[in-house]
Motif scaffolding. Structure first.
Motif, short mmCIF file in Angstrom:
data_model
loop_
_atom_site.label_atom_id
_atom_site.label_comp_id
_atom_site.label_asym_id
_atom_site.label_seq_id
_atom_site.Cartn_x
_atom_site.Cartn_y
_atom_site.Cartn_z
N ALA A 1 0.84 -1.20 0.00
CA ALA A 1 0.00 0.00 0.00
C ALA A 1 0.88 1.25 0.00
CB ALA A 1 -0.94 -0.02 1.21
N ARG A 2 1.95 1.22 0.76
CA ARG A 2 2.82 2.39 0.85
C ARG A 2 3.70 2.55 -0.38
NH1 ARG A 2 6.32 1.65 5.93
NH2 ARG A 2 5.36 -0.39 5.98
N GLY A 3 4.13 1.43 -0.96
CA GLY A 3 5.21 1.51 -1.94
C GLY A 3 4.83 1.37 -3.40
N VAL A 4 3.65 0.81 -3.68
CA VAL A 4 3.42 0.34 -5.05
C VAL A 4 3.44 1.44 -6.11
CG1 VAL A 4 0.87 0.32 -4.94
CG2 VAL A 4 2.06 -1.29 -6.44
N ALA A 5 2.98 2.64 -5.75
CA ALA A 5 2.98 3.72 -6.75
C ALA A 5 4.42 4.06 -7.15
CB ALA A 5 2.25 4.95 -6.20
N ALA A 6 5.31 4.14 -6.16
CA ALA A 6 6.71 4.46 -6.46
C ALA A 6 7.36 3.31 -7.23
CB ALA A 6 7.48 4.72 -5.16
N TRP A 7 7.01 2.07 -6.92
CA TRP A 7 7.58 0.92 -7.63
C TRP A 7 7.16 0.97 -9.10
CZ3 TRP A 7 5.60 -3.37 -3.75
CH2 TRP A 7 6.16 -3.13 -2.49
N ARG A 8 5.91 1.32 -9.30
CA ARG A 8 5.44 1.38 -10.69
C ARG A 8 6.15 2.51 -11.44
NH1 ARG A 8 1.51 -0.41 -14.30
NH2 ARG A 8 0.80 1.26 -15.65
N ASP A 9 6.29 3.66 -10.78
CA ASP A 9 7.00 4.78 -11.42
C ASP A 9 8.44 4.39 -11.75
OD1 ASP A 9 4.79 6.33 -11.20
OD2 ASP A 9 5.48 7.50 -9.47
N ALA A 10 9.02 3.52 -10.90
CA ALA A 10 10.41 3.11 -11.13
C ALA A 10 10.52 2.09 -12.27
CB ALA A 10 10.99 2.52 -9.84
N GLY A 11 9.38 1.54 -12.71
CA GLY A 11 9.44 0.64 -13.86
C GLY A 11 8.89 -0.75 -13.62
N LEU A 12 8.30 -1.00 -12.45
CA LEU A 12 7.72 -2.32 -12.20
C LEU A 12 6.56 -2.57 -13.18
CD1 LEU A 12 8.05 -4.66 -10.09
CD2 LEU A 12 6.03 -3.72 -8.96
N THR A 13 6.57 -3.74 -13.82
CA THR A 13 5.52 -4.00 -14.80
C THR A 13 4.55 -5.10 -14.36
OG1 THR A 13 6.97 -5.54 -15.96
CG2 THR A 13 6.91 -3.30 -16.79
N ALA A 14 4.93 -5.92 -13.38
CA ALA A 14 4.04 -7.02 -12.98
C ALA A 14 4.20 -7.31 -11.50
CB ALA A 14 4.35 -8.27 -13.80
N LEU A 15 3.12 -7.78 -10.92
CA LEU A 15 3.06 -7.91 -9.47
C LEU A 15 2.39 -9.22 -9.06
CD1 LEU A 15 3.47 -6.04 -6.97
CD2 LEU A 15 1.16 -5.19 -7.38
N ASN A 16 3.05 -10.00 -8.21
CA ASN A 16 2.42 -11.16 -7.58
C ASN A 16 2.37 -10.93 -6.08
OD1 ASN A 16 3.21 -12.21 -10.16
ND2 ASN A 16 2.93 -14.28 -9.35
N VAL A 17 1.18 -11.07 -5.52
CA VAL A 17 1.02 -10.87 -4.08
C VAL A 17 0.58 -12.21 -3.49
CG1 VAL A 17 -0.09 -9.48 -2.30
CG2 VAL A 17 0.20 -8.53 -4.60
#
Ligand code: SAM
Ligand code: SF4
Length: 344
Positions: A121-137
């Motif tokens: 919740a805290r980090g995902v927006a910054a991770w996406r801005d940094a270039g993250l393209t896919a996420l497994n939770v």
């Protein structure tokens, strides 16, 4: 069966293309990179007593520069997808910089992470801005109390808020990993299906794998994915063909659902035939299989950019030792005490 020598394959068509291909004609496009062994959860099937540093293993996980170098070498050998895993990868303070460093390489088109969702919740927006393209939770239960009983953490609502935040940050699909546990996921299948009906989630049931430390739990809780497959088919779900970098999941669709179901059955016949991934541990060892032995040290070649060619040669040469299959059916779990160690 033993085929030709594995290694770097070059096709001449104006350009030289390097690919990692092993002796069984499997092509490796996908690197799973563990960036830490540390985890703050205590999943019953993974770290039931929590993370405990082993000898010198609590120091010296791969640095940002080492991560940059190792992913560059893999990219030059045809890797298109890198998954950051652990332990819990988001516990690294430089996690956002790591994502950016891997993504800076244009050959790597997919940068994914597998996370327990604690920092999502805290980090995902910054991770996406940094270039993250896919996420497994990872979510093993949709009941907050049962979630706590499995993970040792009262964080169910935090993880759910993290998944919502991922959609808000712009991810159009999120994958959820659910370890299939007898008397948990099997009996709550309809609850999971109701959850994904209106949501673009791919819920991936992963068969519990036996590990060195998890034999007793395996005997007690392992349930075959075939059971889920039968139930899905009875409810009108249909299996779709796999994409090249998808990995070994069978993916099921239903016209009434926005979500999909993935089934990962490592004990199924021919599971290893579609293997397309290699692993590098947080200590810089190349692992040819989650359940292999030893690992091939790469760290001495990660100290400077000057060793790039030697690094590529060692990685490609290592493939000669990749076996046709794991030996889980014989109860041989290799060096894998638990999956936090080389990144599940
Ligand atoms: N900490 C992160 C997480 O849990 O998502 C990343 C590392 S964790 C080792 C990666 C995945 O492996 C998780 O989805 C976890 O559920 C799965 N896993 C761990 N131990 C397992 C086992 N014995 N059998 C099957 N899956 C396992
Ligand atoms: Fe931690 Fe992931 Fe292992 Fe759970 S599965 S203990 S979250 S590394």
């Amino acid at each position: 069966m033993q085929g030709r020598n594995a290694g770097i394959f070059r096709i001449w068509k104006g350009v030289t293309v390097s690919q990692l291909i092993d002796a069984f004609e499997r092509r490796f496009y996908y690197l799973r990179l563990s960036i830490t062994d540390v985890c703050n959860f205590r999943c019953t099937y993974c770290l039931p007593d929590g993370y405990r540093p082993q000898g010198t293993r609590n120091t010296g996980f791969l640095t940002l520069d080492e991560i940059r170098r190792v992913t560059r070498a893999f990219a030059e050998l045809g890797t298109e997808k890198v998954r950051l895993t652990g332990g819990e990868p988001s516990l690294r303070r430089d996690f956002t910089e790591i994502i950016a460093a891997v993504r800076a390489n244009p050959a790597i088109r997919t940068v994914a992470v597998t996370t327990n969702g604690y920092r999502l919740a805290r980090g995902v927006a910054a991770w996406r801005d940094a270039g993250l393209t896919a996420l497994n939770v990872s979510v093993d239960s949709l009941d907050a109390r049962q979630f706590q009983a499995i993970t040792g953490q009262d964080k169910f609502h935090q993880v759910m808020a993290g998944i919502d935040a991922a959609f808000e940050a712009g991810f159009d699909k999120v994958k959820v990993n659910t370890v299939l546990l007898r008397d948990v996921s099997d009996i709550h299948l309809d609850t999971f299906l109701a959850w994904i009906k209106p949501r673009p989630l791919q819920l991936r049931f992963i068969e519990l794998m036996e590990t060195g430390e998890g034999n007793a739990l395996f005997r007690e809780r392992h349930v075959s994915g075939e059971l889920i497959r039968q139930r899905l088919e009875q409810r009108g779900w249909r299996c779709q063909p796999r994409g090249r970098t998808d990995g070994p999941a069978l993916v099921f669709h239903h016209e009434d659902y926005r979500g999909e179901i993935g089934l990962i059955m490592p004990y199924a016949k021919d599971f290893c035939a579609s293997c397309n991934r290699l692993r590098v541990s947080s200590m810089g060892k190349l692992h040819l299989c989650l359940f292999g032995d030893g690992g091939i040290p790469l760290r001495d070649l990660l100290e400077s950019d000057g060793a790039l060619e030697a690094l590529k040669t060692r990685i490609a040469g290592g493939l000669n030792h990749k076996k046709q299959t794991h030996f889980l059916h014989q109860g041989n779990t290799g060096i894998t005490r638990n999956l936090s160690y080389i990144g599940g």
